[in-house]
Design a protein around this motif. Structure first.
Motif, short mmCIF file in Angstrom:
data_model
loop_
_atom_site.label_atom_id
_atom_site.label_comp_id
_atom_site.label_asym_id
_atom_site.label_seq_id
_atom_site.Cartn_x
_atom_site.Cartn_y
_atom_site.Cartn_z
N HIS A 43 25.80 48.37 -0.47
CA HIS A 43 26.87 48.79 0.44
C HIS A 43 26.59 48.62 1.92
N HIS A 71 36.45 48.02 -8.67
CA HIS A 71 35.37 48.34 -7.72
C HIS A 71 35.23 47.20 -6.73
N HIS A 77 32.94 54.07 -3.25
CA HIS A 77 31.77 54.66 -2.61
C HIS A 77 31.89 54.92 -1.12
N HIS A 90 27.86 43.08 -3.05
CA HIS A 90 28.71 44.10 -3.65
C HIS A 90 29.74 43.47 -4.61
N CYS A 140 34.26 50.82 0.60
CA CYS A 140 34.29 50.54 -0.84
C CYS A 140 35.28 51.51 -1.47
FE LIG Z 1 30.84 50.29 -4.24
#
Ligand SMILES: [Fe+2]
Length: 146
Positions: free
Chosen positions: A54, A89, A137, A83, A134
């Protein structure tokens, strides 16, 4: 430095909330102070896998002559380990700041894009900060001296 997050689009302002969000136009009232909005590595010298996927990697290139000399290119890649860019995702956007002032957002869609970006700056000094988001995340940043 305090961070303020736009409740409409996720834009993060450093220091104080803007009168108007530069990304979505929301008013100052839409911002909330949230000093935990940006994820930080637990130990920057020993990154875990989540951090390696990330934290933006920024490479400054001073040799670009697309628009004359004296300017700077920056190549950005999300993650030392690239990523994922899958429907469930993926990196939703990268926000670019110069000396903590917002200069642009790059929106990404999953499946057809890698989480990388090349930008050409009209300056050749200052601190370039990249903030990525993200969908699972959250926000992560890197900042480098140009
Ligand atoms: Fe992620």
């Amino acid at each position: 430095m305090d961070t303020f997050v736009c409740g409409k689009c996720g834009y993060v302002a450093f220091g104080s909330p803007p009168d108007v969000c530069p990304v979505c136009g929301a008013k100052k009232e839409a911002f909330e102070m949230d000093n935990t909005a940006i994820k930080r590595p637990v130990d920057s010298k020993n990154l875990n896998e989540l951090e390696k996927k990330h934290i933006p990697q920024i490479k400054i290139t001073k040799t670009c002559d697309l628009v004359g000399s004296g300017y700077v290119d920056a190549n950005i890649k999300i993650g030392e380990i690239l990523h994922p860019m899958e429907t469930k995702h993926y990196i939703m956007y990268m926000d670019i700041y110069l000396d903590r002032a917002f200069i642009g957002r790059y929106h990404l869609t999953p499946e057809k894009l890698n989480p990388v970006l090349g930008i050409h700056l009209k300056v050749n000094s200052g601190k370039l900060l990249v903030l990525e988001n993200c969908n699972l995340h959250g926000h992560w940043v890197s900042e480098v001296e140009i």
